[in-house]
Design a protein around this motif. Structure first.
Motif, PDB file in Angstrom:
ATOM      1  N   ALA A  20      16.465  46.342   9.875  1.00 34.73           N
ATOM      2  CA  ALA A  20      15.085  46.582   9.441  1.00 34.73           C
ATOM      3  C   ALA A  20      14.316  47.539  10.356  1.00 34.73           C
ATOM      4  N   PRO A  21      14.374  47.388  11.693  1.00 32.58           N
ATOM      5  CA  PRO A  21      13.620  48.335  12.532  1.00 32.58           C
ATOM      6  C   PRO A  21      14.034  49.787  12.329  1.00 32.58           C
ATOM      7  N   VAL A  22      15.354  50.023  12.201  1.00 31.99           N
ATOM      8  CA  VAL A  22      15.827  51.393  11.990  1.00 31.99           C
ATOM      9  C   VAL A  22      15.378  51.909  10.629  1.00 31.99           C
ATOM     10  N   LEU A  23      15.524  51.074   9.598  1.00 33.72           N
ATOM     11  CA  LEU A  23      15.119  51.492   8.258  1.00 33.72           C
ATOM     12  C   LEU A  23      13.621  51.738   8.184  1.00 33.72           C
ATOM     13  N   LEU A  24      12.843  50.875   8.831  1.00 30.53           N
ATOM     14  CA  LEU A  24      11.397  51.044   8.828  1.00 30.53           C
ATOM     15  C   LEU A  24      10.992  52.315   9.576  1.00 30.53           C
ATOM     16  N   GLY A  25      11.627  52.557  10.714  1.00 29.77           N
ATOM     17  CA  GLY A  25      11.328  53.774  11.460  1.00 29.77           C
ATOM     18  C   GLY A  25      11.695  55.021  10.685  1.00 29.77           C
ATOM     19  N   THR A  26      12.836  54.988   9.989  1.00 26.26           N
ATOM     20  CA  THR A  26      13.241  56.135   9.169  1.00 26.26           C
ATOM     21  C   THR A  26      12.245  56.375   8.049  1.00 26.26           C
ATOM     22  N   LEU A  27      11.765  55.297   7.433  1.00 23.60           N
ATOM     23  CA  LEU A  27      10.803  55.424   6.344  1.00 23.60           C
ATOM     24  C   LEU A  27       9.487  56.007   6.833  1.00 23.60           C
ATOM     25  N   ILE A  28       8.993  55.506   7.970  1.00 22.60           N
ATOM     26  CA  ILE A  28       7.675  55.925   8.460  1.00 22.60           C
ATOM     27  C   ILE A  28       7.707  57.331   9.048  1.00 22.60           C
ATOM     28  N   PHE A  29       8.725  57.630   9.838  1.00 25.45           N
ATOM     29  CA  PHE A  29       8.721  58.873  10.599  1.00 25.45           C
ATOM     30  C   PHE A  29       9.513  60.007   9.936  1.00 25.45           C
ATOM     31  N   PHE A  30      10.290  59.706   8.890  1.00 22.53           N
ATOM     32  CA  PHE A  30      11.083  60.755   8.253  1.00 22.53           C
ATOM     33  C   PHE A  30      10.823  60.841   6.747  1.00 22.53           C
ATOM     34  N   ALA A  31      11.040  59.736   6.040  1.00 22.16           N
ATOM     35  CA  ALA A  31      10.954  59.775   4.581  1.00 22.16           C
ATOM     36  C   ALA A  31       9.533  60.069   4.097  1.00 22.16           C
ATOM     37  N   LEU A  32       8.550  59.336   4.622  1.00 22.16           N
ATOM     38  CA  LEU A  32       7.170  59.559   4.176  1.00 22.16           C
ATOM     39  C   LEU A  32       6.639  60.948   4.541  1.00 22.16           C
ATOM     40  N   PRO A  33       6.844  61.430   5.788  1.00 24.56           N
ATOM     41  CA  PRO A  33       6.414  62.810   6.078  1.00 24.56           C
ATOM     42  C   PRO A  33       7.106  63.854   5.214  1.00 24.56           C
ATOM     43  N   PHE A  34       8.398  63.647   4.928  1.00 26.19           N
ATOM     44  CA  PHE A  34       9.095  64.606   4.065  1.00 26.19           C
ATOM     45  C   PHE A  34       8.507  64.587   2.662  1.00 26.19           C
ATOM     46  N   GLY A  35       8.236  63.390   2.134  1.00 31.40           N
ATOM     47  CA  GLY A  35       7.625  63.299   0.816  1.00 31.40           C
ATOM     48  C   GLY A  35       6.250  63.943   0.769  1.00 31.40           C
ATOM     49  N   LEU A  36       5.454  63.752   1.827  1.00 35.89           N
ATOM     50  CA  LEU A  36       4.132  64.369   1.893  1.00 35.89           C
ATOM     51  C   LEU A  36       4.244  65.887   1.982  1.00 35.89           C
ATOM     52  N   THR A  37       5.206  66.370   2.777  1.00 34.07           N
ATOM     53  CA  THR A  37       5.419  67.815   2.872  1.00 34.07           C
ATOM     54  C   THR A  37       5.817  68.403   1.528  1.00 34.07           C
ATOM     55  N   PHE A  38       6.689  67.710   0.814  1.00 36.17           N
ATOM     56  CA  PHE A  38       7.107  68.192  -0.504  1.00 36.17           C
ATOM     57  C   PHE A  38       5.927  68.226  -1.473  1.00 36.17           C
ATOM     58  N   TRP A  39       5.056  67.229  -1.390  1.00 38.34           N
ATOM     59  CA  TRP A  39       3.875  67.210  -2.262  1.00 38.34           C
ATOM     60  C   TRP A  39       2.945  68.382  -1.924  1.00 38.34           C
TER      61      TRP A  39
END
Length: 291
Positions: A20-39
């Motif tokens: 969970a900590p790794v998945l949560l960190g990946t979501l917060i620091f990688f997946a969400l910023p990438f999604g925001l950048t794409f938007w």
């Protein structure tokens, strides 16, 4: 629920909790910023107020500055990565012979990795500045001084720094791969009358493919890091030969044109993923990846 099922469920929950900590960190620091950048790349205005679709992509691809940055980046990758791979492989093959001073030579090769980038830039300035040591030598022999970092020579200066700084790490990786090849294969080949060239292309090269693939990927990543030297030596607006995609990203960030910045970032990410996928595919045999 029997005892075995409860044990498997408890084991699964433990695995999820540890991940969970790794998945949560990946979501917060990688997946969400990438999604925001794409938007942002699909919108225009502060905070992505207006959806414009692919208009930003069409505009960025049509601009001279982006094409210049992309062309220089591809040129640097296309020349630098094969060059550092050849130099690293030759040095690794030489070190495999274990001549006198091999250990010292390995340490010397790794020395550039621990030298701060600012220190490297200062040394380059001492030699290549308009009033630097190299121009002093040119003037002493009756030649005109050259503004090295404000001419096409800047590209080759960065290329030399890239090879010098990253070659040692590649040599260590390649040397590790060479040492993993069983010596019996070489002995059998020589008993069969194979020469050094045949031994290299029939034994060393095929067995080194996974290591070479990893070294190429690392070399591509390190090539993008050469922006540090380019920025410190040439500033935000260097000579056109060393104006890279990172300059384009940085300048658009300073100008707060986030839509263009996002488009360039997405295109850069896509290009790197395609390049790595092509390299990975080249290492496959019969549709199955080597690594």
């Amino acid at each position: 629920m029997n005892k075995h099922s409860r044990w498997k469920r408890r084991q699964a929950l433990t695995g999820y909790a540890l991940a969970a900590p790794v998945l949560l960190g990946t979501l917060i620091f990688f997946a969400l910023p990438f999604g925001l950048t794409f938007w942002y790349s699909l919108t225009f205005g502060p905070g992505g107020q207006t959806f414009v679709g692919l208009d930003n992509y069409a505009y960025v691809l049509s601009t001279r500055s982006f094409r210049l940055a992309a062309g220089n980046t591809l040129r640097f990758l296309g020349l630098g990565v094969p060059l550092i791979l050849v130099v690293s492989m030759l040095l690794a093959l030489a070190l495999q012979k274990k001549f006198a001073g091999t250990r010292l030579f390995r340490n010397v090769l790794l020395f550039p990795m621990v030298v701060p980038v600012a220190g490297i830039v200062m040394v380059v300035d001492v030699f290549l500045a308009e009033q630097g040591a190299l121009n002093a030598v040119l003037e002493a022999v009756g030649l005109s001084p050259v503004r090295w970092m404000e001419s096409p020579a800047a590209f080759w200066v960065l290329m030399a720094l890239y090879v010098w700084k990253n070659c040692g790490y590649n040599v260590i990786l390649l040397l590790a791969g060479l040492n993993m090849i069983p010596e019996e294969l070489y002995q059998c080949a020589r008993l069969e009358g194979a020469n050094e060239r045949q031994v290299f292309w029939r034994i060393t090269a095929p067995l080194m493919r996974p290591t070479v693939f990893f070294v190429v990927v690392i070399s591509v990543i390190n090539a993008f890091k050469s922006y540090r030297e380019a920025f410190l030596l040439g500033g935000e607006h260097p000579h056109t030969s060393v104006y890279f995609l990172q300059h384009y990203l940085n300048n658009n960030f300073n100008n707060m044109t986030y839509s263009r910045l996002s488009v360039a970032a997405i295109l850069l990410f896509t290009g790197m993923m395609v390049l790595v996928a092509v390299l990975y595919r080249m290492q496959s045999e019969d549709g199955e990846a080597v690594l």
